[in-house]
Design an enzyme around this catalytic site. Structure first.
Site, PDB file in Angstrom:
ATOM      1  N   TYR A  53      34.670 -33.026  74.330  1.00 26.10           N
ATOM      2  CA  TYR A  53      34.107 -32.286  73.211  1.00 26.10           C
ATOM      3  C   TYR A  53      32.850 -32.735  73.237  1.00 26.10           C
ATOM      4  CZ  TYR A  53      38.788 -33.442  71.384  1.00 26.10           C
ATOM      5  OH  TYR A  53      40.328 -33.386  71.285  1.00 26.10           O
ATOM      6  N   HIS A 115      43.790 -35.647  79.484  1.00 25.30           N
ATOM      7  CA  HIS A 115      43.653 -34.644  78.297  1.00 25.30           C
ATOM      8  C   HIS A 115      44.512 -33.489  78.450  1.00 25.30           C
ATOM      9  CE1 HIS A 115      40.418 -33.091  75.124  1.00 25.30           C
ATOM     10  NE2 HIS A 115      41.790 -32.395  74.974  1.00 25.30           N
TER      11      HIS A 115
END
Ligand code: A2P
Length: 284
Positions: A53, A115
């Site tokens: 992010y 992730h």
């Protein structure tokens, strides 16, 4: 009564707030900092970020400044980050964690996630890659620098590659929104004591326009976003809605004073897919 700060126990005894705040796509430093501050100010105590992010540092700064100003203790805020899919394997996962800790400058994280899994679709040695990654995650966990470890975007066949290993993942964070409950994975997780978290719980906003959900919103006197987030909570799934708008940040968290009936839960379960991203963990 359950609330935004109610905690539930993960399979290793770590307590996690049952509702969180997501920060995907908040790349702008000021926006990331300000929106996390707004979430904390409005009672959120579970903040989810990731190396991917590109906002870990600003998210962490917001948490630290909020703690200082409000005299909130570190243990009262639950912080998650994740190792991106370019960092799979033993050495790279260890290095990814160091990089995250360097960005965030925290003594510990509450939860660290892989992730994205390695998949047969893009890695000939995918099962071994997942096992090597998980070996590194286990080592990080044993170092005490994270309270729990888990995965994200692991479907049942990915979970199968690590489920027999020493530590069972505490969490699987997957995409869940109306029409996209991913029941096979949710059932697998329940069977193995893995808590499911929902990314894109509002389908990035796409899930908000649906006639049935609008009807239910009228029936319960709520917004569609609240109906969706309540549906996830009632499925024992931890939603991580993202908003940079304070009214919506407040609105989204306001789902603990009503209950959807069993029939309405089932009706939402049965909506055909429509708001999901289309990203498959088996695509590169
Ligand atoms: P914004 O940040 O401008 O509020 P998801 O959590 O599924 O990723 O969805 C996030 C998207 O949904 C963002 O574009 C966000 O916009 C929007 N959103 C979040 N909460 C609400 C809400 N209560 N009503 C309408 N849109 C919302």
């Amino acid at each position: 009564m359950e609330s935004l700060t109610t905690r539930i126990n993960l399979n290793n005894g770590t307590a996690i707030p049952m509702f969180g705040y997501g920060t995907y796509k908040i790349k702008d430093q000021n926006e990331a900092y300000n929106s996390v501050r707004l979430a904390l100010k409005n009672g959120y105590r579970h903040i989810d970020t990731a190396a991917f992010y590109e906002n870990e540092k600003f998210v962490a700064n917001a948490i630290k400044d909020f703690m200082e100003e409000s005299q909130t203790k570190r243990e009262d805020i639950f912080v998650t980050s994740k190792a991106w899919k370019t960092e799979l394997g033993y050495d790279k996962t260890l290095a990814a964690f160091e990089k995250t800790m360097n960005e965030m400058q925290m003594d510990y994280l509450d939860l660290y996630l892989v992730h994205w899994p390695a998949s047969y679709a893009f890695d000939d040695d995918w099962e071994n890659t997942n096992r090597q990654t998980w070996k590194a995650m286990t080592e990080i966990y044993k170092s005490g620098r994270v309270k729990a470890i888990g995965v994200s975007n692991f479907l049942t066949h990915h979970l199968d590659t690590i489920i027999d290993m020493e530590v069972t993942p505490a969490v699987d964070q997957i995409e869940v929104n109306p029409g996209f409950l991913q029941k096979d994975t949710v059932d697998y997780c329940k069977e193995h004591g893995i808590l499911v978290e929902a990314w894109s719980p509002l389908g990035r906003g796409k899930s908000l326009a649906h006639p049935l959900l609008e009807e239910l919103a009228n029936k319960y006197g709520r917004t569609v976003a609240q109906i969706i987030l309540r549906w996830e909570v009632q499925h024992d799934i931890v939603p991580l809605p993202k908003s940079v708008n304070e009214d919506r940040i407040i609105q989204n968290a306001n789902v603990f004073d009503f209950e959807l009936s069993d029939d309405d839960m089932t009706a939402i379960d049965e909506i055909p897919p429509y708001g999901n991203s289309g990203h498959s963990p088996d695509q590169p």
